[in-house]
Motif scaffolding. Structure first.
Motif, PDB file in Angstrom:
ATOM      1  N   TYR A   1       0.947  -1.163  -0.038  1.00 13.58           N
ATOM      2  CA  TYR A   1       0.062  -0.109   0.176  1.00 13.58           C
ATOM      3  C   TYR A   1       0.936   1.144  -0.089  1.00 13.58           C
ATOM      4  CZ  TYR A   1      -3.119   3.523   1.884  1.00 13.58           C
ATOM      5  OH  TYR A   1      -3.806   4.857   2.157  1.00 13.58           O
ATOM      6  N   GLN A   2       2.030   1.240   0.839  1.00 10.50           N
ATOM      7  CA  GLN A   2       2.690   2.373   0.844  1.00 10.50           C
ATOM      8  C   GLN A   2       3.493   2.753  -0.402  1.00 10.50           C
ATOM      9  OE1 GLN A   2       3.265   4.693   3.268  1.00 10.50           O
ATOM     10  NE2 GLN A   2       1.499   3.773   4.140  1.00 10.50           N
ATOM     11  N   ILE A   3       4.075   1.557  -1.181  1.00 15.76           N
ATOM     12  CA  ILE A   3       4.681   1.686  -2.545  1.00 15.76           C
ATOM     13  C   ILE A   3       3.435   2.414  -3.308  1.00 15.76           C
ATOM     14  CG2 ILE A   3       5.357   0.382  -4.495  1.00 15.76           C
ATOM     15  CD1 ILE A   3       6.510  -1.550  -2.459  1.00 15.76           C
ATOM     16  N   GLY A   4       2.413   1.914  -3.408  1.00 13.62           N
ATOM     17  CA  GLY A   4       1.331   2.321  -4.202  1.00 13.62           C
ATOM     18  C   GLY A   4       1.122   3.965  -3.898  1.00 13.62           C
ATOM     19  N   LEU A   5       1.111   4.318  -2.639  1.00 11.17           N
ATOM     20  CA  LEU A   5       1.155   5.919  -2.437  1.00 11.17           C
ATOM     21  C   LEU A   5       2.269   6.605  -3.000  1.00 11.17           C
ATOM     22  CD1 LEU A   5      -0.202   5.778   1.245  1.00 11.17           C
ATOM     23  CD2 LEU A   5      -1.422   6.255  -0.530  1.00 11.17           C
TER      24      LEU A   5
ATOM     25  N   LYS B   1       4.323  10.117  -7.528  1.00  9.52           N
ATOM     26  CA  LYS B   1       5.379  10.393  -8.542  1.00  9.52           C
ATOM     27  C   LYS B   1       4.209  10.818  -9.816  1.00  9.52           C
ATOM     28  CE  LYS B   1       8.838   7.919  -9.213  1.00  9.52           C
ATOM     29  NZ  LYS B   1      10.253   8.995  -8.800  1.00  9.52           N
ATOM     30  N   MET B   2       3.122  10.229  -9.746  1.00  9.81           N
ATOM     31  CA  MET B   2       2.202  10.360 -10.783  1.00  9.81           C
ATOM     32  C   MET B   2       1.983  11.946 -10.824  1.00  9.81           C
ATOM     33  SD  MET B   2      -1.407   8.419 -11.709  1.00  9.81           S
ATOM     34  CE  MET B   2      -2.010   8.967 -10.228  1.00  9.81           C
ATOM     35  N   SER B   3       1.548  12.295  -9.607  1.00  9.75           N
ATOM     36  CA  SER B   3       1.121  13.579  -9.420  1.00  9.75           C
ATOM     37  C   SER B   3       1.976  14.610  -9.956  1.00  9.75           C
ATOM     38  CB  SER B   3       0.661  13.959  -8.046  1.00  9.75           C
ATOM     39  OG  SER B   3      -0.327  13.015  -7.768  1.00  9.75           O
ATOM     40  N   GLU B   4       3.428  14.521  -9.556  1.00 11.27           N
ATOM     41  CA  GLU B   4       4.527  15.110 -10.052  1.00 11.27           C
ATOM     42  C   GLU B   4       4.566  15.416 -11.548  1.00 11.27           C
ATOM     43  OE1 GLU B   4       8.111  13.953  -8.215  1.00 11.27           O
ATOM     44  OE2 GLU B   4       7.535  14.192  -6.229  1.00 11.27           O
ATOM     45  N   LYS B   5       4.337  14.155 -12.208  1.00  8.37           N
ATOM     46  CA  LYS B   5       4.539  14.228 -13.533  1.00  8.37           C
ATOM     47  C   LYS B   5       3.410  14.911 -14.379  1.00  8.37           C
ATOM     48  CE  LYS B   5       8.108  11.524 -14.263  1.00  8.37           C
ATOM     49  NZ  LYS B   5       8.882  11.876 -15.037  1.00  8.37           N
ATOM     50  N   LYS B   6       2.216  14.647 -13.863  1.00 10.56           N
ATOM     51  CA  LYS B   6       0.943  15.575 -14.149  1.00 10.56           C
ATOM     52  C   LYS B   6       1.312  17.057 -13.902  1.00 10.56           C
ATOM     53  CE  LYS B   6      -2.837  12.568 -13.391  1.00 10.56           C
ATOM     54  NZ  LYS B   6      -4.071  12.310 -12.758  1.00 10.56           N
TER      55      LYS B   6
ATOM     56  N   GLN C   1       0.658   7.036 -17.316  1.00 10.12           N
ATOM     57  CA  GLN C   1      -0.071   5.879 -17.423  1.00 10.12           C
ATOM     58  C   GLN C   1       0.717   4.664 -16.842  1.00 10.12           C
ATOM     59  OE1 GLN C   1      -3.377   5.177 -18.368  1.00 10.12           O
ATOM     60  NE2 GLN C   1      -3.768   7.277 -18.241  1.00 10.12           N
ATOM     61  N   GLU C   2       1.944   4.589 -16.644  1.00 15.42           N
ATOM     62  CA  GLU C   2       2.811   3.701 -16.028  1.00 15.42           C
ATOM     63  C   GLU C   2       2.746   3.686 -14.626  1.00 15.42           C
ATOM     64  OE1 GLU C   2       6.709   3.985 -17.944  1.00 15.42           O
ATOM     65  OE2 GLU C   2       6.105   3.120 -19.910  1.00 15.42           O
ATOM     66  N   LEU C   3       2.692   4.992 -14.277  1.00 16.09           N
ATOM     67  CA  LEU C   3       2.918   5.115 -12.643  1.00 16.09           C
ATOM     68  C   LEU C   3       1.143   4.661 -12.406  1.00 16.09           C
ATOM     69  CD1 LEU C   3       4.711   8.483 -12.483  1.00 16.09           C
ATOM     70  CD2 LEU C   3       5.272   6.323 -11.376  1.00 16.09           C
ATOM     71  N   LEU C   4       0.309   5.327 -13.137  1.00 15.98           N
ATOM     72  CA  LEU C   4      -1.126   4.700 -12.813  1.00 15.98           C
ATOM     73  C   LEU C   4      -1.397   3.327 -12.565  1.00 15.98           C
ATOM     74  CD1 LEU C   4      -4.033   6.025 -12.253  1.00 15.98           C
ATOM     75  CD2 LEU C   4      -4.254   5.529 -14.786  1.00 15.98           C
ATOM     76  N   GLN C   5      -0.751   2.575 -13.575  1.00 21.40           N
ATOM     77  CA  GLN C   5      -0.870   1.085 -13.548  1.00 21.40           C
ATOM     78  C   GLN C   5      -0.383   0.460 -12.188  1.00 21.40           C
ATOM     79  OE1 GLN C   5      -3.349  -0.433 -15.021  1.00 21.40           O
ATOM     80  NE2 GLN C   5      -3.709   1.340 -15.990  1.00 21.40           N
TER      81      GLN C   5
ATOM     82  N   TYR D   1      -8.996   4.420  -9.500  1.00 26.64           N
ATOM     83  CA  TYR D   1      -9.902   3.786 -10.484  1.00 26.64           C
ATOM     84  C   TYR D   1     -10.855   5.065 -10.890  1.00 26.64           C
ATOM     85  CZ  TYR D   1      -9.544  -1.241  -9.232  1.00 26.64           C
ATOM     86  OH  TYR D   1      -9.013  -2.607  -9.222  1.00 26.64           O
ATOM     87  N   ILE D   2     -11.104   5.939 -10.228  1.00 23.77           N
ATOM     88  CA  ILE D   2     -11.851   7.287 -10.855  1.00 23.77           C
ATOM     89  C   ILE D   2     -11.005   7.918 -11.766  1.00 23.77           C
ATOM     90  CG2 ILE D   2     -12.890   9.454 -10.272  1.00 23.77           C
ATOM     91  CD1 ILE D   2     -13.703   8.064  -7.668  1.00 23.77           C
ATOM     92  N   GLU D   3      -9.451   8.002 -11.256  1.00 26.08           N
ATOM     93  CA  GLU D   3      -8.624   8.723 -12.215  1.00 26.08           C
ATOM     94  C   GLU D   3      -8.390   7.880 -13.462  1.00 26.08           C
ATOM     95  OE1 GLU D   3      -5.007  10.552 -11.106  1.00 26.08           O
ATOM     96  OE2 GLU D   3      -5.729  10.523  -8.857  1.00 26.08           O
ATOM     97  N   ALA D   4      -8.386   6.817 -13.450  1.00 31.29           N
ATOM     98  CA  ALA D   4      -8.393   5.609 -14.599  1.00 31.29           C
ATOM     99  C   ALA D   4      -9.520   5.559 -15.503  1.00 31.29           C
ATOM    100  CB  ALA D   4      -7.708   4.467 -14.172  1.00 31.29           C
TER     101      ALA D   4
END
Length: 501
Positions: A304-308, A313-318, A336-340, A367-370
């Motif tokens: 779970y922490q890895i997911g966070l 990192k995904m937010s930074e890229k956005k 997309q890679e970070l999302l998955q 899931y909503i973001e995806a």
């Protein structure tokens, strides 16, 4: 089916119990209920398989003179799984470990004897069960010479530790038991660490933004460290609490010192990773978490922490993508890679820890973001069906579910239903004010769109009622009744408010 031969001989005792006439099962049950052990501590509402795996990991990684407590709780878990062969085997290990580290009072044996008595009772081995009841009673008789047998810190401490390991709903009771243990043994390092831990966790259920909130755990953690300088986990928790208090640099010193002490302790690494992630040191957090997962591959918390971390990192890229249009395709692919990766680790975490409420909320939101709304809906519904949620957790779920309904599914009706559910939950938690704001905006929007719509005034009245602004709430409900004179709900709320005044 195990037999009495599986139990061990007691190599060191000050008594030689004599077995009297064997009691009937009914009479024996009366005596068993008077014992203080896992079978009489109301340990309920826990995911047994998860607890068992956690305890097995503790046997591997945690160093404690009271390792017998782990075996003791494992014996009870095996009883819940109807595996009495393993239950007896764990009690044997508990007894062996206890006798090798005992301070000579036999107090630590009391819970073990109680568990033995209960296990043999369930095996219908009544003579053996009575034997262990007699052994426990003899220890109590010894203690009566110098102490009140009701005030035994070893029993209170082990009960507290077991409650702490079993389920978050037991935390208040665990805190009470630790306090009783410390009243009798104020210098005990184990009980001080346990007490600091449970207070730290209970504080996590509070609203961090509450004015004047005192962090009791801060001094408790410092005291636990003073009593045991080797306790790296306490240092990490102290680091996190200092971070909460905006004393990040001071917290980092504790984190780094703890990490230097035990760099391969999974229970430490989880807290170190949280500190790094919250400090924006995402790569360091991921490095620590990957080490932790290599040690305990099925740790739901670590996944779970890895997911966070991947979500951060995904937010930074956005953010970068918004200011760098030339490389938008590259950013889109990386996002997309970070999302998955985020989805993968949230799901993996829930496979390992099926009751992790926060992971469900975060998985639903990702899931909503995806744009996978069906999966988001299923995830919200799954976590709402849990029966052991705290009020704080229920409020958080309804708040996020309401946002999903309002902003993505464009369903004001369902959004309002979830916001109202959240606001009707007693207590002031982090999301309460946010729910109030959303409901108020929806109510004002209804009134602006159609000033003759009674439901808008009723909804605004509901918000004022929650905020205990009775005069404003009464005006709103009166206006709603003017527009819809026969509405029983409006009339009921108005009558309640006037009666309260």
């Amino acid at each position: 089916m195990p037999t009495a031969e599986l139990t061990t001989k007691i190599p060191r005792t000050r008594f030689s119990p004599t077995t009297k006439t064997i009691m009937t099962a009914t009479t024996l049950k009366v005596h068993l209920l008077q014992l203080s052990c896992h079978f009489t501590w109301d340990l309920i509402d826990g995911e047994i398989d998860e607890i068992e795996e956690r305890l097995q990991n503790q046997l591997t990684y945690l160093v404690s003179e009271r390792k017998y407590m782990v075996y003791n709780l494992l014996a009870y878990i095996k009883h819940l799984q109807s595996d009495y062969t393993e239950s007896i085997a764990n009690l044997n290990e508990a007894e062996r470990n206890c006798l090798s580290t005992s301070n000579g009072t036999n107090c630590e044996l009391l819970v073990i004897y109680g568990n033995y008595a209960w296990v043999h009772y369930y095996l219908n081995q009544l003579e053996e069960s009575q034997l262990y009841i007699d052994k426990a009673n003899n220890v109590y008789k010894e203690l009566k010479q110098t102490n009140d047998p009701k005030d035994i810190p070893e029993i209170y401490g082990e009960q507290a530790w077991s409650l702490l390991n079993f389920n978050k709903k037991h935390y208040e009771k665990a805190k009470d038991c630790f306090e009783k243990a410390l009243k009798e043994a104020p210098q005990d390092p184990e009980w001080n660490s346990g007490y600091a831990t449970v207070v730290y966790r209970l504080e996590g259920f509070q609203n961090f933004k509450t004015p004047g909130l005192k962090w009791e755990s801060l001094n408790l953690l410092k005291r636990a460290i003073e009593l045991n300088r080797k306790d790296s986990v306490m240092k990490a928790l102290l680091g996190l609490r200092l971070q909460d208090l905006k004393r990040t640099q001071e917290g980092l010193i504790n984190i780094e010192e703890a990490l230097q002490q035990t760099p391969n302790l999974p229970y430490l690494l989880r807290y170190v990773a949280i500190f790094y992630r919250r400090a924006g040191m995402i790569d360091k957090a991921l490095c620590v978490l990957k080490t932790a997962v290599s040690l305990i591959p099925n740790s739901g918390f670590h996944h779970y922490q890895i997911g966070l971390c991947y979500r951060s990192k995904m937010s930074e890229k956005k953010t970068l993508a918004k200011s760098d249009f030339k490389n938008i395709k590259t950013y889109s692919r990386e996002i997309q890679e970070l999302l998955q990766k985020t989805i993968f680790h949230f799901k993996k975490g829930l496979e390992c820890k099926k009751t992790h409420m926060y992971a469900y909320i975060d998985l639903a939101n990702i899931y909503i973001e995806a744009n996978e709304y069906k999966k988001a809906e299923e995830t919200f519904q799954t976590v709402l069906s849990f029966t052991n949620l705290t009020d704080n957790e229920k409020q958080q779920i309804h708040f996020h579910y309401g946002n999903f309904e309002q902003f993505k599914k464009k369903s004001e009706k369902e959004a309002i239903r979830h916001y109202k559910e959240a606001l009707l939950i007693p207590g002031t938690f982090y999301n309460k004010q946010r729910c109030e704001q959303e409901v108020k905006k929806l109510a004002e929007r209804k009134i602006t769109r159609d000033p003759t719509n009674a439901s808008g005034f009723s909804l605004l009245g509901f918000v004022y009622k929650i905020q205990q602004k009775s005069a404003d709430a009464i005006k709103c409900y009166e206006q709603a009744l003017t527009l819809d004179p026969h509405n029983e709900e409006y009339l009921s709320n108005l009558s309640e408010l006037k009666l309260a005044i």
